[in-house]
Design a protein around this motif. Sequence first.
Motif, short mmCIF file in Angstrom:
data_model
loop_
_atom_site.label_atom_id
_atom_site.label_comp_id
_atom_site.label_asym_id
_atom_site.label_seq_id
_atom_site.Cartn_x
_atom_site.Cartn_y
_atom_site.Cartn_z
N ILE A 162 0.84 -1.20 0.00
CA ILE A 162 0.00 0.00 0.00
C ILE A 162 0.87 1.25 0.00
O ILE A 162 1.87 1.32 0.72
CB ILE A 162 -0.95 -0.02 1.21
CG1 ILE A 162 -1.95 -1.15 1.02
CG2 ILE A 162 -1.64 1.30 1.42
CD1 ILE A 162 -2.80 -1.45 2.21
N ASP A 163 0.50 2.22 -0.81
CA ASP A 163 1.23 3.48 -0.89
C ASP A 163 0.60 4.48 0.08
O ASP A 163 -0.56 4.83 -0.05
CB ASP A 163 1.17 4.01 -2.33
CG ASP A 163 2.01 5.26 -2.51
OD1 ASP A 163 3.07 5.36 -1.86
OD2 ASP A 163 1.61 6.13 -3.30
N HIS A 164 1.38 4.91 1.06
CA HIS A 164 0.91 5.87 2.07
C HIS A 164 2.11 6.68 2.53
O HIS A 164 3.20 6.13 2.71
CB HIS A 164 0.29 5.10 3.25
CG HIS A 164 -0.42 5.97 4.22
ND1 HIS A 164 0.25 6.67 5.21
CD2 HIS A 164 -1.72 6.26 4.36
CE1 HIS A 164 -0.63 7.34 5.92
NE2 HIS A 164 -1.84 7.12 5.43
N PRO A 165 1.95 7.99 2.75
CA PRO A 165 3.08 8.83 3.16
C PRO A 165 3.79 8.36 4.44
O PRO A 165 4.98 8.55 4.58
CB PRO A 165 2.46 10.21 3.37
CG PRO A 165 1.18 10.20 2.62
CD PRO A 165 0.73 8.77 2.56
N ALA A 166 3.07 7.74 5.35
CA ALA A 166 3.69 7.27 6.61
C ALA A 166 4.58 6.06 6.39
O ALA A 166 5.37 5.71 7.25
CB ALA A 166 2.60 6.94 7.63
#
Length: 117
Positions: A13-17
Amino acid sequence: MRVNYLGPACLGIDHPALDGYDLSRFRPSCYLVEVSEDAGVGGPLMEGDLLVVDEQKPAQHADLVVVELDGEQRLFSSHRIGGRMRLMPTAGPCESIWARQSDLRGVVVSQARRYGW
């Protein structure tokens, strides 16, 4: 506090965190949730934090656990009392609830925070 289900940890999953975070070290039984806006922006849990939840790990005393209530996934702190478990809210009204291990959707095993807001 509410958490939003994002999907299995193994999906990439692509997520800034998750910048520089290695999800491959977690078991296939792990999934990701994002902490909702009712967490605020101060404290150990903040809006936008990503939590890795293991749905096969049994909850112990003082674990963060995810429970489904009224169609929403919510985060609680567990408190073992004998063979039972009391769940304390991590934010909002301080009304605790009784639960069984089978009521839990998983135990938080890791936390990732997005920096640079």
